[in-house]
Design a protein around this motif. Structure first.
Motif, short mmCIF file in Angstrom:
data_model
loop_
_atom_site.label_atom_id
_atom_site.label_comp_id
_atom_site.label_asym_id
_atom_site.label_seq_id
_atom_site.Cartn_x
_atom_site.Cartn_y
_atom_site.Cartn_z
N VAL A 50 -89.12 12.53 95.64
CA VAL A 50 -89.93 11.70 94.74
C VAL A 50 -89.27 10.33 94.57
O VAL A 50 -89.94 9.29 94.60
N TYR A 51 -87.96 10.33 94.39
CA TYR A 51 -87.23 9.07 94.22
C TYR A 51 -87.38 8.17 95.45
O TYR A 51 -87.55 6.95 95.32
N ASP A 52 -87.33 8.77 96.63
CA ASP A 52 -87.40 7.99 97.86
C ASP A 52 -88.81 7.56 98.23
O ASP A 52 -88.99 6.69 99.09
N ASP A 53 -89.82 8.19 97.60
CA ASP A 53 -91.21 7.84 97.89
C ASP A 53 -91.63 6.64 97.04
O ASP A 53 -91.73 6.76 95.82
N PRO A 54 -91.89 5.48 97.64
CA PRO A 54 -92.22 4.28 96.85
C PRO A 54 -93.52 4.40 96.08
O PRO A 54 -93.73 3.69 95.09
N ASN A 55 -94.41 5.30 96.50
CA ASN A 55 -95.72 5.44 95.84
C ASN A 55 -95.79 6.62 94.88
O ASN A 55 -96.85 6.86 94.27
N ALA A 56 -94.71 7.36 94.73
CA ALA A 56 -94.73 8.54 93.87
C ALA A 56 -94.98 8.15 92.42
O ALA A 56 -94.38 7.20 91.90
N GLY A 57 -95.90 8.87 91.77
CA GLY A 57 -96.13 8.67 90.34
C GLY A 57 -96.96 7.48 89.97
O GLY A 57 -97.10 7.17 88.78
N GLU A 58 -97.54 6.78 90.94
CA GLU A 58 -98.40 5.64 90.61
C GLU A 58 -99.62 6.14 89.86
O GLU A 58 -100.23 7.14 90.23
N VAL A 59 -99.96 5.44 88.79
CA VAL A 59 -101.12 5.84 87.99
C VAL A 59 -102.39 5.50 88.73
O VAL A 59 -102.57 4.38 89.20
N GLU A 60 -103.26 6.49 88.84
CA GLU A 60 -104.55 6.26 89.49
C GLU A 60 -105.60 5.88 88.47
O GLU A 60 -105.42 6.04 87.27
N ALA A 61 -106.71 5.39 88.94
CA ALA A 61 -107.78 4.97 88.03
C ALA A 61 -108.34 6.16 87.27
O ALA A 61 -108.35 7.28 87.77
N LEU A 62 -108.74 5.92 86.05
CA LEU A 62 -109.36 6.98 85.26
C LEU A 62 -110.65 7.44 85.92
O LEU A 62 -111.51 6.63 86.23
N THR A 63 -110.74 8.73 86.16
CA THR A 63 -111.94 9.26 86.79
C THR A 63 -112.45 10.45 86.00
O THR A 63 -111.69 11.12 85.29
N ILE A 64 -113.69 10.72 86.11
CA ILE A 64 -114.30 11.87 85.45
C ILE A 64 -114.51 12.96 86.49
O ILE A 64 -115.13 12.73 87.53
N ASP A 65 -113.95 14.12 86.22
CA ASP A 65 -114.11 15.26 87.14
C ASP A 65 -115.47 15.89 86.85
O ASP A 65 -115.62 16.72 85.94
N HIS A 66 -116.50 15.50 87.63
CA HIS A 66 -117.86 15.97 87.38
C HIS A 66 -118.00 17.47 87.65
O HIS A 66 -118.80 18.15 86.99
N GLU A 67 -117.22 18.00 88.61
CA GLU A 67 -117.29 19.43 88.88
C GLU A 67 -116.78 20.22 87.69
O GLU A 67 -117.38 21.22 87.27
N ALA A 68 -115.64 19.75 87.13
CA ALA A 68 -115.09 20.43 85.95
C ALA A 68 -116.04 20.29 84.77
O ALA A 68 -116.22 21.23 83.99
N GLU A 69 -116.66 19.13 84.67
CA GLU A 69 -117.61 18.90 83.58
C GLU A 69 -118.80 19.85 83.69
O GLU A 69 -119.25 20.44 82.70
N ALA A 70 -119.30 20.04 84.92
CA ALA A 70 -120.42 20.94 85.14
C ALA A 70 -120.03 22.39 84.86
O ALA A 70 -120.80 23.17 84.29
N ALA A 71 -118.80 22.76 85.24
CA ALA A 71 -118.32 24.12 85.00
C ALA A 71 -118.23 24.40 83.51
O ALA A 71 -118.59 25.48 83.03
N LEU A 72 -117.75 23.42 82.75
CA LEU A 72 -117.65 23.58 81.31
C LEU A 72 -119.03 23.72 80.67
O LEU A 72 -119.24 24.53 79.77
N ALA A 73 -119.99 22.92 81.18
CA ALA A 73 -121.36 23.00 80.64
C ALA A 73 -121.98 24.36 80.93
O ALA A 73 -122.65 24.95 80.07
#
Length: 451
Positions: free
Chosen positions: A418-441
């Motif tokens: 993880v330390y050697d990976d320059p892209n590790a832990g970069e915050v991604e854009a906020l997204t809505i998990d529509h599949e999870a949302e549908a499962a909850l509904a």
């Protein structure tokens, strides 16, 4: 036609935060030159102050719950009181060592440069400054044990919170299997709080922009001119400690690449610079060392909040430079004994001092009183202290991260990939998990079928 998420979010969060900081400086300096009541009261003192305060408060609201659940998870994850003792002992020794080195080097640089010689104290308001009483070493350690844990949580007293949570964590370990559900709940709450940290960080560029713009709009650059030698000496000492001393310590004790470290700690440094509060930056520092650098949560959950409380490298450097500066202003020769007293006082005062904006000046009054310098001299540097506080806070949290990495590496509690990976832990854009949302509904409809 679908749009790839990578094309709509080309700038990383780190880049956005840096842009927010740079734009904040530019806008703030422009606003400082505009003589307009509307700009000063409604834009700078109104809009910028409101957004900046909301952002800082959002960070502060995360600190106590994040420290509680992260530290509980960490202590129970270690599962060995002796291992916990090793982590604590190494952290304490390294924090004290770096603070002592920081102030010693700062005093040496200040003695060579000689800021304050020939300074004329005209038009300086020295009224209303009172000295803080220096606590004894016995009081410092006695106050670590909370008389009322609820009050410690309410007041955000980090040392007392850490002590209490560690005791609870050790007790949970001793209960063995009976603590299984408690451990699971703490792990869930820790993950939940880290997710909240991620949400708050998405608004960071706007918060940083408003905080920086407000500061530079109110301070400007004119305040630097009378104390330019002090500012240059202090900033030079802070940068030397950040980019040279701490990186040498990192390389010597861990063997890791300092350049990679500086890249990954940059967002936390910007947060610290904009908030001027080590405590408010705890969630961001924690995330940087765990997700970006690969430090195990069992170590980071202890070293980061502990460092935010007792590791004051940047503040110690300010005290060293300020003491030499004021000694020159008043024409007082402190001698070797006086400067050794300054080093000892700065190290002692850093233990248990809250990591909040402006605390460095409170600690400075203790140091000046101890060596016989007039505390009224603080008025000379008061005007520029806010901006200096921002820089030294960034140095403080960098020291926290360095010690966290060193301790984790020595305890084999670090994922080097993880330390050697320059892209590790970069915050991604906020997204809505529509599949999870549908499962909850669907689950909700099954639980409560329509009548």
């Amino acid at each position: 036609m679908t749009t790839d998420a990578t094309t709509t979010n080309r700038l990383s969060l780190t880049t956005k935060i840096m842009l927010g900081m740079v734009l904040g400086v530019i806008v703030g300096l422009i606003a400082n030159q505009i003589d307009s009541t509307f700009v000063n009261e409604q834009i700078v003192g109104g809009l910028f102050a409101m957004i900046g305060t909301m952002f800082v408060n959002a960070l502060k609201m995360l600190v106590v719950p994040l420290v509680i659940f992260s530290l509980l998870t960490g202590v129970m994850g270690i599962g060995d009181v002796r291992a916990l003792g090793r982590v604590g002992g190494k952290s304490f020794a390294l924090y004290i060592l770096t603070t002592a080195i920081a102030i010693a080097v700062a005093i040496g640089i200040a003695l060579v440069v000689g800021p304050g010689k020939g300074f004329v104290m005209e038009g300086i308001d020295t009224s209303g400054i009172t000295a803080a009483e220096a606590p004894s070493v016995w009081e410092v350690f006695a106050n670590i044990v909370p008389g009322n844990p609820v009050a410690a949580f309410t007041n955000g007293d980090m040392l007392q919170i850490i002590f209490y949570v560690i005791v609870v964590g050790i007790a949970a370990v001793m209960l063995g299997e009976q603590s299984a559900k408690f451990v699971e709940a703490c792990e869930y709450m820790n993950e939940l709080m880290m997710k909240v940290v991620g949400i708050v960080m998405h608004f960071a560029p706007y918060g940083v922009f408003c905080l920086i713009a407000k500061t530079f709009a109110e301070q400007g650059v004119e305040l630097f001119l009378p104390v330019l030698a002090y500012v240059v000496t202090l900033v030079g000492s802070l940068f030397l400690h950040l980019f040279v001393t701490l990186m040498i310590i990192l390389k010597l004790f861990s063997g890791l690449n300092p350049v990679q470290f500086l890249r990954k700690i940059r967002p936390a440094q910007i947060f610290a610079f904009s908030t001027a509060s080590s405590n408010a930056t705890i969630p961001v520092t924690m995330r940087a060392v765990t997700e970006r650098m690969g430090v195990d949560n069992s170590v980071a959950s202890f070293t980061v909040p502990f460092g935010a409380t007792i590791n004051m490298d940047g503040t110690a450097i300010m005290q060293g430079v300020a003491t030499v500066f004021l000694a020159n202003v008043y024409g007082i020769d402190l001698g070797v004994g006086g400067y050794l007293t300054v080093i000892a006082m700065a190290v002692l005062a850093s233990i248990g001092t809250a990591g909040v904006p402006g605390v460095g000046l409170v600690m400075l009054t203790m140091v000046l009183t101890q060596v016989g310098l007039p505390i009224e001299g603080i008025a000379i540097i008061l005007g520029v202290d806010r901006l200096m506080d921002m820089i030294r806070t960034a140095v403080n949290i960098t020291g926290d991260a360095v010690v966290s990495v060193i301790v984790a590496k020595s305890e084999a509690k670090m994922d080097l990939s993880v330390y050697d990976d320059p892209n590790a832990g970069e915050v991604e854009a906020l997204t809505i998990d529509h599949e999870a949302e549908a499962a909850l509904a669907a689950r909700a409809s099954r639980a409560h079928p329509a009548e």
